[in-house]
Design a protein around this motif. Structure first.
Motif, short mmCIF file in Angstrom:
data_model
loop_
_atom_site.label_atom_id
_atom_site.label_comp_id
_atom_site.label_asym_id
_atom_site.label_seq_id
_atom_site.Cartn_x
_atom_site.Cartn_y
_atom_site.Cartn_z
N GLY A 9 -2.36 -3.48 1.40
CA GLY A 9 -3.01 -4.29 2.42
C GLY A 9 -3.35 -5.66 1.86
N ALA A 10 -4.16 -6.38 2.61
CA ALA A 10 -4.43 -7.78 2.28
C ALA A 10 -4.98 -7.98 0.86
N GLY A 11 -5.71 -6.98 0.34
CA GLY A 11 -6.26 -7.10 -1.01
C GLY A 11 -5.20 -7.25 -2.08
N ALA A 14 -4.75 -10.91 -2.38
CA ALA A 14 -5.96 -11.73 -2.51
C ALA A 14 -5.91 -12.59 -3.77
N GLU A 15 -5.45 -12.01 -4.88
CA GLU A 15 -5.43 -12.77 -6.14
C GLU A 15 -4.33 -13.82 -6.16
N SER A 16 -3.48 -13.81 -5.16
CA SER A 16 -2.50 -14.90 -5.00
C SER A 16 -3.09 -16.05 -4.20
N THR A 20 -8.17 -12.17 2.69
CA THR A 20 -8.11 -10.88 3.39
C THR A 20 -8.63 -11.10 4.81
N PHE A 21 -8.70 -10.04 5.60
CA PHE A 21 -9.12 -10.18 7.00
C PHE A 21 -10.60 -9.90 7.18
N ARG A 22 -11.08 -8.83 6.54
CA ARG A 22 -12.42 -8.33 6.87
C ARG A 22 -13.46 -8.55 5.79
N ASP A 23 -13.07 -9.13 4.63
CA ASP A 23 -14.09 -9.48 3.64
C ASP A 23 -14.87 -10.68 4.18
N LEU A 27 -10.10 -13.95 7.17
CA LEU A 27 -9.38 -14.63 8.24
C LEU A 27 -10.01 -14.38 9.62
N TRP A 28 -10.49 -13.14 9.83
CA TRP A 28 -11.05 -12.85 11.17
C TRP A 28 -12.47 -13.40 11.35
N ASP A 29 -13.05 -13.96 10.28
CA ASP A 29 -14.29 -14.75 10.44
C ASP A 29 -13.94 -16.16 10.88
N THR A 85 3.89 -1.92 3.42
CA THR A 85 2.84 -2.93 3.41
C THR A 85 2.39 -3.30 4.82
N GLN A 86 1.08 -3.57 4.92
CA GLN A 86 0.55 -4.12 6.18
C GLN A 86 0.60 -5.64 6.12
N ASN A 87 0.99 -6.17 4.96
CA ASN A 87 0.99 -7.62 4.79
C ASN A 87 2.22 -8.24 5.42
N LEU A 103 4.95 -2.97 8.00
CA LEU A 103 4.46 -2.32 9.23
C LEU A 103 4.05 -3.33 10.28
N HIS A 104 3.52 -4.49 9.85
CA HIS A 104 2.94 -5.45 10.81
C HIS A 104 3.79 -6.71 10.96
N GLY A 105 5.07 -6.61 10.60
CA GLY A 105 5.96 -7.74 10.79
C GLY A 105 6.05 -8.63 9.56
N GLY A 175 -5.75 -2.20 -1.90
CA GLY A 175 -6.25 -3.37 -1.19
C GLY A 175 -6.21 -3.29 0.33
N THR A 176 -6.58 -2.15 0.87
CA THR A 176 -6.70 -2.09 2.33
C THR A 176 -8.00 -1.38 2.69
N SER A 177 -8.68 -1.90 3.72
CA SER A 177 -9.95 -1.29 4.14
C SER A 177 -9.70 -0.04 4.98
N LEU A 178 -8.44 0.27 5.28
CA LEU A 178 -8.07 1.44 6.08
C LEU A 178 -8.80 1.47 7.43
N ILE A 199 -6.61 1.70 -5.40
CA ILE A 199 -7.11 0.53 -6.14
C ILE A 199 -7.80 -0.40 -5.15
N ASP A 200 -9.08 -0.67 -5.39
CA ASP A 200 -9.83 -1.60 -4.53
C ASP A 200 -11.15 -1.91 -5.25
N PRO A 201 -11.55 -3.17 -5.31
CA PRO A 201 -12.82 -3.47 -5.99
C PRO A 201 -14.03 -2.95 -5.23
N GLY A 218 -9.73 -4.96 -9.04
CA GLY A 218 -8.80 -5.78 -8.28
C GLY A 218 -7.36 -5.33 -8.53
N ALA A 219 -6.45 -5.86 -7.74
CA ALA A 219 -5.06 -5.37 -7.76
C ALA A 219 -4.39 -5.52 -9.13
N SER A 220 -4.57 -6.65 -9.80
CA SER A 220 -3.85 -6.87 -11.06
C SER A 220 -4.38 -5.94 -12.16
N1 APR Z 1 -7.61 -6.49 -5.18
C1 APR Z 1 -7.52 -5.38 -4.42
N2 APR Z 1 -8.19 -5.23 -3.25
C2 APR Z 1 -8.97 -6.23 -2.85
C3 APR Z 1 -9.11 -7.43 -3.58
C4 APR Z 1 -8.39 -7.54 -4.81
N3 APR Z 1 -8.47 -8.61 -5.59
N4 APR Z 1 -9.96 -8.24 -2.91
C5 APR Z 1 -10.33 -7.59 -1.80
N5 APR Z 1 -9.74 -6.36 -1.74
C6 APR Z 1 -9.86 -5.31 -0.74
C7 APR Z 1 -11.13 -5.33 0.08
O1 APR Z 1 -12.19 -4.70 -0.65
C8 APR Z 1 -10.71 -4.54 1.31
O2 APR Z 1 -10.91 -3.14 1.14
O3 APR Z 1 -8.84 -5.46 0.21
C9 APR Z 1 -9.22 -4.83 1.43
C10 APR Z 1 -8.86 -5.77 2.55
O4 APR Z 1 -9.16 -5.19 3.79
P1 APR Z 1 -8.83 -5.94 5.16
O5 APR Z 1 -9.26 -7.36 5.08
O6 APR Z 1 -9.37 -5.11 6.26
O7 APR Z 1 -7.22 -5.97 5.18
P2 APR Z 1 -6.19 -4.84 5.60
O8 APR Z 1 -6.76 -3.48 5.36
O9 APR Z 1 -4.90 -5.17 4.98
O10 APR Z 1 -6.09 -5.09 7.16
C11 APR Z 1 -5.20 -4.31 7.91
O11 APR Z 1 -5.65 -5.61 9.85
O12 APR Z 1 -5.99 -7.58 11.01
C12 APR Z 1 -5.09 -6.65 10.63
O13 APR Z 1 -2.81 -6.87 10.78
C13 APR Z 1 -3.89 -7.17 9.91
O14 APR Z 1 -2.48 -6.01 8.32
C14 APR Z 1 -3.83 -6.33 8.66
C15 APR Z 1 -4.62 -5.10 9.05
#
Ligand code: APR
Length: 235
Positions: A9-11, A14-16, A20-23, A27-29, A85-87, A103-105, A175-178, A199-201, A218-220
């Motif tokens: 997922g977006a995480g 993140a290090e690139s 992310t969307f929900r931290d 992006l969604w803020d 990937t959801q990315n 999955l999301h294009g 790196g996805t909040s699921l 893996i998720d911080p 973090g991912a790396s």
């Molecule tokens: N390394 C790993 N994970 C990280 C890092 C990092 N450096 N920094 C943040 N994260 C984690 C956050 O703790 C969080 O659990 O990445 C996760 C990001 O979650 P979201 O922002 O919800 O992203 P994601 O789960 O990919 O969102 C799913 O939502 O809006 C839609 O279509 C969009 O594909 C996206 C989907």
């Protein structure tokens, strides 16, 4: 070789430098999700949506894969790796991963507004074409729209993803909040007895209550640690 299936997922990116969307500050803020990531938002203001994705596409030119993406690509030496990937970025591919299911294009593609999932109308953009304009049309005469799965739209690649998850010998989540289904539900297709790593911080809530090896990094950094663990259980 064992089948290693990885859900990212977006995480992961993140290090690139991609938000992310929900931290906090995600992006969604910054952008109302109903406006830029729903079919209704697109119908109401296509120009705004097209511009939003033009900006995201431009950012692709400024970022590069991080160590986490690279380590994941390197695991192809030891495992049959499938990345789900959801990315919508292309950082897995640019790091060298050869089997990536989006999955999301994909940001690098556009498609018909009438039939977004018709493969005849999906077009890969060259970097010099990343700026899509109103009036750029698909062969069916409709405006070219981003090849992005918006909220409320079908997720056609989920069936393919499920087929891979069903055959996984090892499953990894990075790196996805699921929070978003059906992607978050893929864990339910992992067979019992298959080791699952995450893996998720931050702490991520796993709905199924299934045992997961958590690497709270973090991912790396997390990938460095995971690689060592996985090399011990490869055949
Ligand atoms: N390394 C790993 N994970 C990280 C890092 C990092 N450096 N920094 C943040 N994260 C984690 C956050 O703790 C969080 O659990 O990445 C996760 C990001 O979650 P979201 O922002 O919800 O992203 P994601 O789960 O990919 O969102 C799913 O939502 O809006 C839609 O279509 C969009 O594909 C996206 C989907």
């Amino acid at each position: 070789m064992k089948n290693l299936v990885v859900l990212t997922g977006a995480g992961m990116s993140a290090e690139s430098g991609i938000s992310t969307f929900r931290d906090a500050g995600g992006l969604w803020d910054q952008y109302p999700v109903e406006q830029v990531a729903t079919p209704e938002g697109y119908a109401a203001n296509p120009k705004l949506v097209i511009n939003f994705y033009n900006e995201r596409r431009k950012q692709l030119l400024e970022v590069k894969p991080n160590r986490g993406h690279e380590l994941l690509a390197e695991l192809e030496k030891y495992f049959h790796v499938t990345v789900i990937t959801q990315n919508v970025d292309n950082l897995h591919e640019r790091a060298g991963s050869t089997e990536v299911i989006h999955l999301h294009g994909e940001l690098t593609k556009v498609t018909s507004s009438f039939q977004p999932n018709n493969p005849r109308f999906i077009k890969e953009l060259k970097p010099e074409e990343y700026e899509v304009r109103m009036g750029d049309k698909a062969p069916d005469g409709s405006q070219f729209r981003p090849f992005i799965v918006w909220f409320g739209e079908a997720v056609p690649m989920i069936e393919t993803a499920i087929d891979y998850v069903d055959k996984a010998d090892i499953f990894v989540i990075i790196g996805t909040s699921l929070n978003v289904y059906p992607a978050a539900g893929l864990l339910n297709y992992v067979h019992s007895g298959v080791p699952v790593y995450l893996i998720d911080p931050k702490e991520v809530r796993i709905a199924s209550g299934r045992a997961v090896h958590v690497i709270q990094k973090g991912a790396s950094e997390g990938m460095e640690e995971l690689k060592k663990m996985l090399l011990e259980i490869r055949d």
